[in-house]
Motif scaffolding. Structure first.
Motif, PDB file in Angstrom:
ATOM      1  N   TRP A 129     -50.630  38.782  52.953  1.00 22.83           N
ATOM      2  CA  TRP A 129     -49.694  38.008  52.250  1.00 22.83           C
ATOM      3  C   TRP A 129     -49.988  36.515  52.116  1.00 22.83           C
ATOM      4  O   TRP A 129     -49.667  35.776  51.473  1.00 22.83           O
ATOM      5  N   THR A 165     -42.742  34.836  58.083  1.00 26.73           N
ATOM      6  CA  THR A 165     -42.059  35.659  57.146  1.00 26.73           C
ATOM      7  C   THR A 165     -42.104  37.161  57.667  1.00 26.73           C
ATOM      8  O   THR A 165     -41.193  38.034  57.733  1.00 26.73           O
ATOM      9  N   SER A 168     -40.222  37.758  60.687  1.00 29.52           N
ATOM     10  CA  SER A 168     -38.836  37.588  60.698  1.00 29.52           C
ATOM     11  C   SER A 168     -38.659  36.447  61.482  1.00 29.52           C
ATOM     12  O   SER A 168     -37.078  36.579  61.930  1.00 29.52           O
ATOM     13  N   GLY A 170     -38.293  33.073  60.648  1.00 27.27           N
ATOM     14  CA  GLY A 170     -37.603  32.365  59.627  1.00 27.27           C
ATOM     15  C   GLY A 170     -37.095  30.764  60.432  1.00 27.27           C
ATOM     16  O   GLY A 170     -36.110  30.338  60.383  1.00 27.27           O
ATOM     17  N   LYS A 182     -40.361  33.230  45.874  1.00 20.03           N
ATOM     18  CA  LYS A 182     -39.305  33.841  46.485  1.00 20.03           C
ATOM     19  C   LYS A 182     -39.367  35.313  46.471  1.00 20.03           C
ATOM     20  O   LYS A 182     -39.192  36.189  47.510  1.00 20.03           O
ATOM     21  N   ILE A 183     -39.852  35.996  45.574  1.00 19.61           N
ATOM     22  CA  ILE A 183     -40.023  37.410  45.370  1.00 19.61           C
ATOM     23  C   ILE A 183     -40.947  37.735  46.138  1.00 19.61           C
ATOM     24  O   ILE A 183     -40.900  38.819  47.053  1.00 19.61           O
ATOM     25  N   ALA A 185     -41.979  36.552  48.954  1.00 25.22           N
ATOM     26  CA  ALA A 185     -41.422  36.321  50.465  1.00 25.22           C
ATOM     27  C   ALA A 185     -40.481  37.545  50.777  1.00 25.22           C
ATOM     28  O   ALA A 185     -40.590  38.147  51.796  1.00 25.22           O
ATOM     29  N   ILE A 186     -39.670  38.097  49.812  1.00 23.09           N
ATOM     30  CA  ILE A 186     -39.081  39.227  50.079  1.00 23.09           C
ATOM     31  C   ILE A 186     -39.761  40.462  50.358  1.00 23.09           C
ATOM     32  O   ILE A 186     -39.557  41.068  51.372  1.00 23.09           O
ATOM     33  N   PHE A 187     -41.022  40.770  49.472  1.00 20.14           N
ATOM     34  CA  PHE A 187     -41.767  41.995  49.905  1.00 20.14           C
ATOM     35  C   PHE A 187     -42.339  41.528  51.215  1.00 20.14           C
ATOM     36  O   PHE A 187     -42.703  42.828  52.137  1.00 20.14           O
ATOM     37  N   GLY A 189     -41.534  40.037  53.840  1.00 13.93           N
ATOM     38  CA  GLY A 189     -40.679  40.260  55.064  1.00 13.93           C
ATOM     39  C   GLY A 189     -40.300  41.637  55.254  1.00 13.93           C
ATOM     40  O   GLY A 189     -40.234  42.224  56.278  1.00 13.93           O
ATOM     41  N   LEU A 190     -40.030  42.455  54.184  1.00 12.52           N
ATOM     42  CA  LEU A 190     -40.002  43.881  54.290  1.00 12.52           C
ATOM     43  C   LEU A 190     -41.087  44.667  54.720  1.00 12.52           C
ATOM     44  O   LEU A 190     -40.755  45.617  55.491  1.00 12.52           O
ATOM     45  N   SER A 191     -42.117  44.222  54.424  1.00 11.93           N
ATOM     46  CA  SER A 191     -43.454  45.036  54.736  1.00 11.93           C
ATOM     47  C   SER A 191     -43.691  44.723  56.373  1.00 11.93           C
ATOM     48  O   SER A 191     -43.991  45.763  56.834  1.00 11.93           O
TER      49      SER A 191
END
Length: 218
Positions: A129, A165, A168, A170, A182-183, A185-187, A189-191
């Motif tokens: 990432w 990220t 988590s 933050g 931002k998009i 960053a979402i993926f 964090g989820l990964s």
């Protein structure tokens, strides 16, 4: 997993730690540290060679590493940088696939080997990432912002943001500003959450299976 794989997984972890530890010096080099990044990425071939399941895998990995190095040495625009990012991303994914296979899905893997593979894979996830965040920051200056200085985050700060990220944490000192950042960053964090959850489940599951076998054998 044999002793050879275990030693090489440890070598990969050391390579990853070395890359992260030297990121503080990236800004002293040309192009925000891409020269250093490319050289360090070649160092990852040590891990790639060890984790290779066959010569074809190894050849493809080396081609991606060399392609990434040559593209970063070129003075180009968006497409050159995009291709370099693609080569880097694919090489990371090749190693990540092998590590996940040994960490999560392979049976009869010693606990220490499974843990080493998981650690190497988790760090590699952060580096994966980080490469994408670095690319975004180069194409859209200010897409990832340093809240403390009010300036665009440097390459080293984007690497730091990647690990903040996926873990988590933050802290909020480095934040994504543009929609694409931002998009991503979402993926990211989820990964990070999913990897940790699945890895712990796989580790606990292997320990339970081992305990049941020992109990029935006794």
């Amino acid at each position: 997993m044999n002793m050879h794989f275990r030693n090489q997984a440890m070598a990969l972890i050391l390579a990853e730690i070395f890359l992260i530890s030297t990121s503080a010096f990236w800004e002293k080099e040309l192009q925000g540290g891409y020269w250093l990044t490319s050289i360090y990425f070649i160092f990852f071939t040590l891990g790639g060679y060890a984790l290779a399941q066959n010569k074809g895998w190894l050849y493809r990995y080396i081609i991606l590493c060399v392609g990434n190095l040559l593209l970063n040495l070129m003075v180009g625009g968006f497409w050159v940088e995009l291709l370099a990012c693609v080569c880097s991303t694919l090489a990371h994914l090749m190693i990540f696939k092998v590590l996940v296979k040994h960490s999560f899905f392979r049976k009869n893997v010693p606990k220490s080997d499974r843990v080493l593979s998981g650690i190497a894979g988790y760090i590699l996830l952060g580096l994966f990432w980080a490469g994408i965040f670095i690319f975004i920051g180069e194409q859209q200056p200010g897409a990832i912002l340093n809240q403390v200085s009010g300036e665009a985050a440097s390459a080293a700060e984007r690497l730091y943001y990647s690990f903040v990220t996926i873990t988590s944490l933050g802290y909020g000192d480095i934040v994504p500003v543009s929609p694409i950042a931002k998009i991503v960053a979402i993926f990211a964090g989820l990964s990070g959450v999913l990897f940790t959850t699945i890895f712990i489940a796989a580790l606990v599951g292997s320990l339970m299976i081992k305990g049941v076998k020992e109990f029935t054998a006794s």
